[in-house]
Design a protein around this motif. Structure first.
Motif, PDB file in Angstrom:
ATOM      1  N   VAL A  77       0.712  -1.281  -0.029  1.00  0.00           N
ATOM      2  CA  VAL A  77      -0.157   0.039  -0.190  1.00  0.00           C
ATOM      3  C   VAL A  77       0.860   1.127  -0.055  1.00  0.00           C
ATOM      4  O   VAL A  77       0.584   2.352  -0.651  1.00  0.00           O
ATOM      5  CB  VAL A  77      -0.672  -0.146   1.146  1.00  0.00           C
ATOM      6  CG1 VAL A  77      -1.610   1.399   1.389  1.00  0.00           C
ATOM      7  CG2 VAL A  77      -2.033  -1.142   1.106  1.00  0.00           C
ATOM      8  N   ARG A  78       1.942   1.248   0.709  1.00  0.00           N
ATOM      9  CA  ARG A  78       2.968   2.393   0.813  1.00  0.00           C
ATOM     10  C   ARG A  78       3.509   2.576  -0.653  1.00  0.00           C
ATOM     11  O   ARG A  78       3.675   3.741  -0.909  1.00  0.00           O
ATOM     12  CB  ARG A  78       3.917   2.153   1.831  1.00  0.00           C
ATOM     13  CG  ARG A  78       3.143   2.132   3.361  1.00  0.00           C
ATOM     14  CD  ARG A  78       4.247   1.927   4.447  1.00  0.00           C
ATOM     15  NE  ARG A  78       5.199   3.055   4.385  1.00  0.00           N
ATOM     16  CZ  ARG A  78       6.680   3.027   5.001  1.00  0.00           C
ATOM     17  NH1 ARG A  78       6.682   1.800   5.830  1.00  0.00           N
ATOM     18  NH2 ARG A  78       7.199   3.944   4.823  1.00  0.00           N
ATOM     19  N   GLU A  79       3.772   1.703  -1.359  1.00  0.00           N
ATOM     20  CA  GLU A  79       4.393   1.855  -2.611  1.00  0.00           C
ATOM     21  C   GLU A  79       3.360   2.343  -3.488  1.00  0.00           C
ATOM     22  O   GLU A  79       3.852   3.280  -4.520  1.00  0.00           O
ATOM     23  CB  GLU A  79       4.775   0.387  -2.846  1.00  0.00           C
ATOM     24  CG  GLU A  79       6.118  -0.317  -2.263  1.00  0.00           C
ATOM     25  CD  GLU A  79       6.684  -1.417  -2.881  1.00  0.00           C
ATOM     26  OE1 GLU A  79       5.969  -1.948  -3.721  1.00  0.00           O
ATOM     27  OE2 GLU A  79       7.434  -1.940  -2.060  1.00  0.00           O
ATOM     28  N   VAL A  80       2.246   1.859  -3.501  1.00  0.00           N
ATOM     29  CA  VAL A  80       1.056   2.444  -4.429  1.00  0.00           C
ATOM     30  C   VAL A  80       0.876   3.741  -4.069  1.00  0.00           C
ATOM     31  O   VAL A  80       0.422   4.251  -5.191  1.00  0.00           O
ATOM     32  CB  VAL A  80      -0.211   1.399  -4.300  1.00  0.00           C
ATOM     33  CG1 VAL A  80      -1.311   2.160  -4.904  1.00  0.00           C
ATOM     34  CG2 VAL A  80       0.327  -0.072  -4.602  1.00  0.00           C
ATOM     35  N   LEU A  81       0.907   4.191  -2.907  1.00  0.00           N
ATOM     36  CA  LEU A  81       0.665   5.590  -2.712  1.00  0.00           C
ATOM     37  C   LEU A  81       1.526   6.720  -3.322  1.00  0.00           C
ATOM     38  O   LEU A  81       1.026   7.798  -3.775  1.00  0.00           O
ATOM     39  CB  LEU A  81       0.526   5.758  -1.227  1.00  0.00           C
ATOM     40  CG  LEU A  81      -0.464   5.103  -0.357  1.00  0.00           C
ATOM     41  CD1 LEU A  81      -0.417   5.535   0.969  1.00  0.00           C
ATOM     42  CD2 LEU A  81      -1.951   5.619  -1.035  1.00  0.00           C
ATOM     43  N   TYR A  82       2.391   6.270  -3.976  1.00  0.00           N
ATOM     44  CA  TYR A  82       3.374   7.273  -4.467  1.00  0.00           C
ATOM     45  C   TYR A  82       2.950   7.730  -5.966  1.00  0.00           C
ATOM     46  O   TYR A  82       2.836   8.854  -6.105  1.00  0.00           O
ATOM     47  CB  TYR A  82       4.869   6.574  -4.887  1.00  0.00           C
ATOM     48  CG  TYR A  82       5.442   6.812  -3.529  1.00  0.00           C
ATOM     49  CD1 TYR A  82       6.213   7.715  -2.904  1.00  0.00           C
ATOM     50  CD2 TYR A  82       5.857   5.311  -2.894  1.00  0.00           C
ATOM     51  CE1 TYR A  82       6.803   7.799  -1.946  1.00  0.00           C
ATOM     52  CE2 TYR A  82       6.662   5.462  -1.649  1.00  0.00           C
ATOM     53  CZ  TYR A  82       7.182   6.530  -1.262  1.00  0.00           C
ATOM     54  OH  TYR A  82       7.977   6.469  -0.317  1.00  0.00           O
ATOM     55  N   VAL A  83       1.898   6.711  -6.520  1.00  0.00           N
ATOM     56  CA  VAL A  83       1.577   7.169  -7.838  1.00  0.00           C
ATOM     57  C   VAL A  83      -0.095   6.973  -7.870  1.00  0.00           C
ATOM     58  O   VAL A  83      -0.497   7.120  -8.857  1.00  0.00           O
ATOM     59  CB  VAL A  83       2.244   6.085  -8.862  1.00  0.00           C
ATOM     60  CG1 VAL A  83       3.545   6.480  -8.974  1.00  0.00           C
ATOM     61  CG2 VAL A  83       1.941   4.842  -8.578  1.00  0.00           C
ATOM     62  N   ALA A  84      -0.449   6.841  -6.759  1.00  0.00           N
ATOM     63  CA  ALA A  84      -1.892   6.671  -6.654  1.00  0.00           C
ATOM     64  C   ALA A  84      -2.861   7.987  -6.746  1.00  0.00           C
ATOM     65  O   ALA A  84      -2.285   9.122  -6.868  1.00  0.00           O
ATOM     66  CB  ALA A  84      -2.238   6.277  -5.260  1.00  0.00           C
ATOM     67  N   GLN A  85      -3.926   7.706  -7.426  1.00  0.00           N
ATOM     68  CA  GLN A  85      -4.795   8.955  -7.871  1.00  0.00           C
ATOM     69  C   GLN A  85      -5.363   9.625  -6.507  1.00  0.00           C
ATOM     70  O   GLN A  85      -5.210   8.922  -5.431  1.00  0.00           O
ATOM     71  CB  GLN A  85      -5.903   8.439  -8.783  1.00  0.00           C
ATOM     72  CG  GLN A  85      -5.421   7.963 -10.057  1.00  0.00           C
ATOM     73  CD  GLN A  85      -6.393   7.562 -10.947  1.00  0.00           C
ATOM     74  OE1 GLN A  85      -7.585   7.892 -10.780  1.00  0.00           O
ATOM     75  NE2 GLN A  85      -6.095   7.440 -12.255  1.00  0.00           N
ATOM     76  N   THR A  86      -6.136  10.699  -6.687  1.00  0.00           N
ATOM     77  CA  THR A  86      -6.741  11.372  -5.638  1.00  0.00           C
ATOM     78  C   THR A  86      -7.593  10.657  -4.668  1.00  0.00           C
ATOM     79  O   THR A  86      -7.523  10.464  -3.464  1.00  0.00           O
ATOM     80  CB  THR A  86      -7.478  12.534  -6.214  1.00  0.00           C
ATOM     81  OG1 THR A  86      -6.607  13.336  -6.873  1.00  0.00           O
ATOM     82  CG2 THR A  86      -8.008  13.552  -5.054  1.00  0.00           C
ATOM     83  N   GLU A  87      -8.317   9.961  -5.248  1.00  0.00           N
ATOM     84  CA  GLU A  87      -9.444   8.981  -4.529  1.00  0.00           C
ATOM     85  C   GLU A  87      -8.854   7.925  -3.549  1.00  0.00           C
ATOM     86  O   GLU A  87      -9.215   7.674  -2.449  1.00  0.00           O
ATOM     87  CB  GLU A  87     -10.265   8.359  -5.641  1.00  0.00           C
ATOM     88  CG  GLU A  87     -11.683   7.559  -4.783  1.00  0.00           C
ATOM     89  CD  GLU A  87     -12.551   6.990  -5.788  1.00  0.00           C
ATOM     90  OE1 GLU A  87     -13.523   6.379  -5.083  1.00  0.00           O
ATOM     91  OE2 GLU A  87     -12.404   7.099  -6.845  1.00  0.00           O
ATOM     92  N   MET A  88      -7.569   7.409  -4.121  1.00  0.00           N
ATOM     93  CA  MET A  88      -7.001   6.365  -3.497  1.00  0.00           C
ATOM     94  C   MET A  88      -6.210   7.088  -2.177  1.00  0.00           C
ATOM     95  O   MET A  88      -6.051   6.349  -0.948  1.00  0.00           O
ATOM     96  CB  MET A  88      -6.224   5.510  -4.228  1.00  0.00           C
ATOM     97  CG  MET A  88      -5.327   4.625  -3.467  1.00  0.00           C
ATOM     98  SD  MET A  88      -4.125   3.603  -4.642  1.00  0.00           S
ATOM     99  CE  MET A  88      -5.175   2.796  -5.830  1.00  0.00           C
ATOM    100  N   GLN A  89      -5.556   8.370  -2.512  1.00  0.00           N
ATOM    101  CA  GLN A  89      -4.923   8.891  -1.579  1.00  0.00           C
ATOM    102  C   GLN A  89      -5.935   9.399  -0.345  1.00  0.00           C
ATOM    103  O   GLN A  89      -5.542   9.260   0.982  1.00  0.00           O
ATOM    104  CB  GLN A  89      -4.253  10.222  -2.084  1.00  0.00           C
ATOM    105  CG  GLN A  89      -3.332  10.107  -3.094  1.00  0.00           C
ATOM    106  CD  GLN A  89      -2.000   9.845  -2.482  1.00  0.00           C
ATOM    107  OE1 GLN A  89      -1.861   9.735  -1.240  1.00  0.00           O
ATOM    108  NE2 GLN A  89      -0.906   9.501  -3.289  1.00  0.00           N
ATOM    109  N   LEU A  90      -7.103   9.852  -0.580  1.00  0.00           N
ATOM    110  CA  LEU A  90      -8.015  10.257   0.326  1.00  0.00           C
ATOM    111  C   LEU A  90      -8.321   9.037   1.372  1.00  0.00           C
ATOM    112  O   LEU A  90      -8.779   9.022   2.531  1.00  0.00           O
ATOM    113  CB  LEU A  90      -9.348  10.911  -0.310  1.00  0.00           C
ATOM    114  CG  LEU A  90      -9.101  12.052  -1.161  1.00  0.00           C
ATOM    115  CD1 LEU A  90     -10.223  12.708  -1.632  1.00  0.00           C
ATOM    116  CD2 LEU A  90      -8.439  13.165  -0.130  1.00  0.00           C
ATOM    117  N   ALA A  91      -8.805   7.928   0.504  1.00  0.00           N
ATOM    118  CA  ALA A  91      -8.965   6.818   1.248  1.00  0.00           C
ATOM    119  C   ALA A  91      -7.738   6.256   2.249  1.00  0.00           C
ATOM    120  O   ALA A  91      -8.036   5.645   3.370  1.00  0.00           O
ATOM    121  CB  ALA A  91      -9.256   5.536   0.110  1.00  0.00           C
TER     122      ALA A  91
END
Length: 948
Positions: A77-91
């Motif tokens: 999850v921490r790796e994905v957050l670097y390139v995640a979109q806004t909705e995933m970041q807010l979640a």
């Protein structure tokens, strides 16, 4: 297979998403250096990632999957957050905060994993994402211990506050410093944080200065009073005089926040002059700071009230008056009214920035009116604020009126006994055409009415003066329903209908019956929204329960039954079932069983299946109302209704519903009266209280009727006495003693004239001054003469029957003296009815109880029986058509006066004989005797003449 086994305890969808998420990351390994140029997979994969992140707290809560989740899922999850979109970041920001709030991870592990991700994400390029992570960090600071904050966060925050950092980094630094300032001791704040705070207050960017100015309150509370006076106040004074309005506004808000921290000298010497100067400049410039001043003036006045002189207090009051009239020049007010009259009720016409500022200023001033009322006090309200309050209620803009209406109940509570002076303003607001204004006033109308009622609302009694004072308010409340109904706002209609139930405490019985009830019944039929109908039904039942007259209550209950239970519309019949539920809740069991029980059971014959379906849900509550043996008939009707539904019902939904209802009915035990008297539950006590209240209404009504009857009788008696006294004054003699009644002796004194004297003389002239011999026998009617004729005429007639010789010895007849001839025959008038007197010859001579109403053509007096004296009678009939004179009767040709009959010494005989005969006839009867020594009969006399 490993992933499936690890997450087998979770729902299948979550386990599959986690498996896909891990497989995807193995196929697409994300490296920080390579991830920039890689496109995000399709939307399906993005949804799976968001689902995994949302369920991350649940995965960590499970003890079986906790370790495996921390080892494999969290790093991915921490790796994905670097390139995640806004909705995933807010979640992710929300999930990380929940993990700390629920203590799903130890603090050390959280600091090493999740906190580092939060600190790195604060500097995201997307402002929305950066703001979300910053808010998460600020919330996390409240939950972290002081040592971790000092070690992990403080240094990063100070680094972000340097002038070389970007503006958004310095803004983040201001908020972080304000949050952690209360976590440390004053010396740490003074050494580590205060230099950065002073630097940010002097920042070249006005947003940074304004943001840091709003955090000075927290820094000052962490430092204490003395460091604040020396280090913070100078910065604050400078910020309130900043060239940017945004910074000055922030400075004023900070001054309001730290008022409770400052001492009296600081307020008198620094704060009060600063506030007065700031307010004057805002009024002169009429810039963006004026609405803020209007919004904060109430808090300023309340916070500085203890330090203000009378002149300064008056200055604040005058300044508030000016704020309430900002932008209301005569021409501008006229133009505003024209604009509002032209615009529709749905949208508002666009206004200029200057008009918006003036409108916002008056709106904020109206919002602060309760605070200014507390500042002025109830004693000076009428002089200082009443006029301003009325002008705000009549403001040309509906938003200002809406704000006043929303706070009207607070003003009425503070005003106390003088609340009646606000009644005209309340009526104006209730008659407003704006739905927003009506929403503000009607939402709190119950509290407003309670304030108008005062202390009497607790006792549910109201004096006539207060009831008359509210006489104009009630019609205004009812009239507001027309405006509310014109909009599609059913929630406001529901609030209005619910509030009408409170009118029972401030309206008379007639007003409720003639004005309020018709509105509710009309709304019951015409309202479209079901919650509105329910509110109308409930309010109607509450009002009906408080009506004082039993006739009115029964009439309204019958209307409910007639118009809804027997209504043509199925919607009305369905509403009647809801009405029955409200009746069970509000009324006693006895009342429901008397008026509604049998009626609602009739709905099992309704042709609409939905009505029968809804009736099934009401059957179990109906059984709970029954008490045996009194309600045995109702229980039989309930069983018959259930049987008919079970046997004859064809609709599947109703069949299922009645089966469920039967199961519930079987679980309910019918109460017995003998047991209920011994053991009363809480529900029984509540029902008994309701029944007592209903009986009390009936008793009060009966007492009231008795009082009215007594008052009416008393009034009639007074009128009768007054008429009697007036007639006595108009009389000749003026005597209040009434004259003797008819049939009584004349007890008037000698020399006086009585009204009965003339009537007595007339009677003597008519009857020839004859007197009647009174017999000793009370039942003897021999003394009664025939009306208008003398005794001699009755005896001399040929159709008079012959006397009968009785075996019973005749009673002696008492003779009366002649001086009684002038008296009125009271005995006759009392003993006989007002009818024609019968002939004496037709009365039985020996009967002690004569039949005065005998209508036989032949009387038994013509027959006789042998007596002890040896007298006999003949059985021959005398012709009634002939006018023959009875032979042997002397003196029948001449009329004998009544006086002679009464005074004759020989006028005594046996009981049943003709005691009241003339003296000549008596002599003739003595001289003419038969062979046996008795008086011969008429037949014997005729036979003697023939033999001669």
């Amino acid at each position: 297979m490993e992933e499936i086994e690890v997450f087998s305890c979770k729902p299948s969808s979550t386990g599959e998403n986690v498996k896909l998420f891990l497989e995807e990351e193995e196929c697409y390994p994300f490296d920080c250096g390579e991830v920039v140029g890689i496109d995000i997979p399709d939307s399906g994969q993005e949804v799976q990632r968001i689902s995994v992140i949302h369920n991350l707290p649940d995965l960590l809560r499970d003890t079986e999957s906790h370790d495996e989740c921390m080892r494999r899922v969290v790093p991915k999850v921490r790796e994905v957050l670097y390139v995640a979109q806004t909705e995933m970041q807010l979640a992710a920001s929300s999930a990380f905060l929940q993990i700390l709030q629920k203590n799903l991870v130890p603090i050390q592990n959280y600091t090493q994993t999740f906190l580092q991700t939060i600190l790195n994400s604060v500097d995201a390029r997307d402002p929305d994402v950066a703001s979300a992570w910053l808010e998460t960090l600020l919330d996390v600071i409240d939950l972290l211990p002081k040592d971790i904050i000092k070690k992990e966060i403080l240094n990063i925050a100070i680094a972000k506050g340097q002038l070389s950092q970007a503006v958004h980094s310095r803004l983040s630094c201001c908020k972080i410093l304000g949050k952690i300032a209360t976590k440390f001791e004053p010396f740490v704040i003074k050494k580590e944080i205060l230099p950065v705070v002073q630097s940010l207050c002097q920042d070249v960017d006005y947003e940074v200065r304004g943001c840091m100015c709003r955090q000075l309150d927290s820094v000052a509370r962490g430092l204490g009073l003395e460091p604040t006076k020396s280090a913070i106040l100078p910065e604050l004074v400078e910020l309130t005089n900043d060239e940017e309005g945004f910074v000055r506004t922030a400075g004023l808000e900070t001054v309001v926040s730290i008022l409770s921290l400052l001492d009296e000298d600081t307020c008198n010497n620094t704060i009060i002059p600063l506030v007065c100067k700031f307010c004057q400049q805002a009024m002169q410039n009429e810039d963006s700071t004026l609405p803020v001043v209007a919004k904060q003036l109430g808090r300023l006045a309340h916070g500085l009230q203890a330090h203000l002189t009378d002149e300064q207090k008056q200055w604040f009051v005058d300044y508030y008056r000016k704020l309430c009239k900002v932008g209301l020049s005569s021409e501008r007010a006229k133009n505003t009214k024209e604009v509002e009259s032209d615009q529709t009720k749905v949208t508002d016409m666009p206004q200029s920035d200057e008009d918006d500022q003036c409108l916002e200023c008056r709106k904020n001033a109206a919002f602060n009116f309760p605070a200014m009322f507390v500042f002025v006090g109830p004693k000076h309200f009428k002089v200082d604020l009443l006029g301003i309050f009325s002008s705000l209620c009549k403001d040309p803009n509906s938003q200002v009126r809406k704000t006043v209406a929303s706070g009207f109940h607070e003003v009425t509570k503070l005003l106390g006994s003088q609340v009646h002076i606000l009644q005209p303003d309340l009526i104006n607001l209730l008659k407003d055409d704006s739905i927003d204004v009506l929403r503000g006033i009607l939402t709190n109308i119950v509290d407003i009415l309670d304030s108008f009622l005062g202390s009497s609302s607790s006792n549910h009694t109201l004096s006539e003066a207060k009831m008359n004072s509210l006489g104009e308010v009630i019609p205004a409340i009812l009239a507001s329903d027309e405006v509310v109904s014109s909009f599609n706002n059913w929630r406001l209609q529901e609030e209005l209908m619910t509030s009408l139930a409170s009118l029972t405490r401030c309206c008379s019985n007639e007003v409720l019956y003639t004005k309020v009830i018709p509105v509710l019944f009309n709304k019951l039929k015409t309202a479209r929204a079901l919650p509105v109908r329910h509110a109308c039904a409930r309010s109607s039942l509450i009002i009906i329960r408080t009506l004082k007259k039993l006739e009115q209550r029964e009439e309204l209950v019958n209307r409910l039954v007639t118009e809804f239970c027997h209504g043509r519309s199925c919607h009305q019949r369905s509403l009647f079932i809801d009405i029955c539920k409200f009746v069970i809740e509000l009324y006693s069991k006895t009342f429901f069983k008397k008026y509604f029980y049998e009626v609602v059971l009739e709905l099992h014959k309704d042709p609409v299946p939905n009505i029968r379906l809804r009736l099934c849900s009401l059957l179990p509550p109906l059984k709970k109302l029954i008490k045996l043996p009194t309600d045995r008939n109702l229980l039989q009707q309930l069983d018959l209704c259930v049987r008919k539904l079970l046997v004859a019902e064809k609709d599947k939904d109703v069949q299922n519903a009645i089966k469920v209802a039967v199961e519930e009915l079987d679980k309910i035990h019918v109460q017995m009266e003998s047991l209920s008297r011994r053991m009363l539950f809480e529900q029984d006590l509540v029902d008994q209280k309701k029944e007592d209240e209903e009986k009390l209404l009936i008793e009060l009504e009966e007492k009231e009727q008795k009082r009215e009857e007594e008052a009416a009788e008393k009034k009639k008696g007074e009128k009768r006495n007054s008429a009697t006294s007036a007639a006595a004054k108009k009389g000749d003699n003026g005597s209040k003693i009434p004259g003797p009644r008819k049939g009584t002796k004349n007890l008037a004194a000698p020399g006086t004239t009585s009204p009965n004297t003339s009537s007595t003389k007339d009677a003597q002239n008519r009857f020839g001054k004859n007197s009647i011999a009174k017999s000793k026998s009370a039942n003897s009617l021999s003394q009664i003469p025939r009306r208008g004729k003398t005794i001699s005429e009755n005896i001399g007639k040929p159709d008079s029957p012959k006397p009968i010789r009785s075996k019973i010895p005749a009673a002696k007849v008492k003779t009366l003296p002649n001086n009684d001839s002038g008296k009125k025959d009271a005995t006759v008038s009392k003993s006989l009815p007002n009818k024609a007197l019968p002939r004496l010859s037709r009365l039985p001579l020996y009967s002690s109880q004569p039949n005065l109403h005998s209508s036989q053509s032949k009387s038994p007096v013509g027959r006789g029986s042998g007596s002890k004296t040896g007298s006999g009678t003949s059985k021959g009939a005398v012709s009634r058509s002939g006018a023959l004179q009875a032979p042997g009767s002397a003196g029948t040709s001449s009329r004998v006066s009544m006086t002679g009959l009464a005074s004759s010494p020989n006028n005594s005989g046996r009981r049943g004989s003709f005691g009241n005969v003339s003296s000549s006839e008596s002599t003739s009867l003595k001289t003419t005797k038969g062979s046996n020594g008795t008086v011969p009969s008429t037949k014997e006399k005729i036979n003697r003449k023939k033999s001669k």
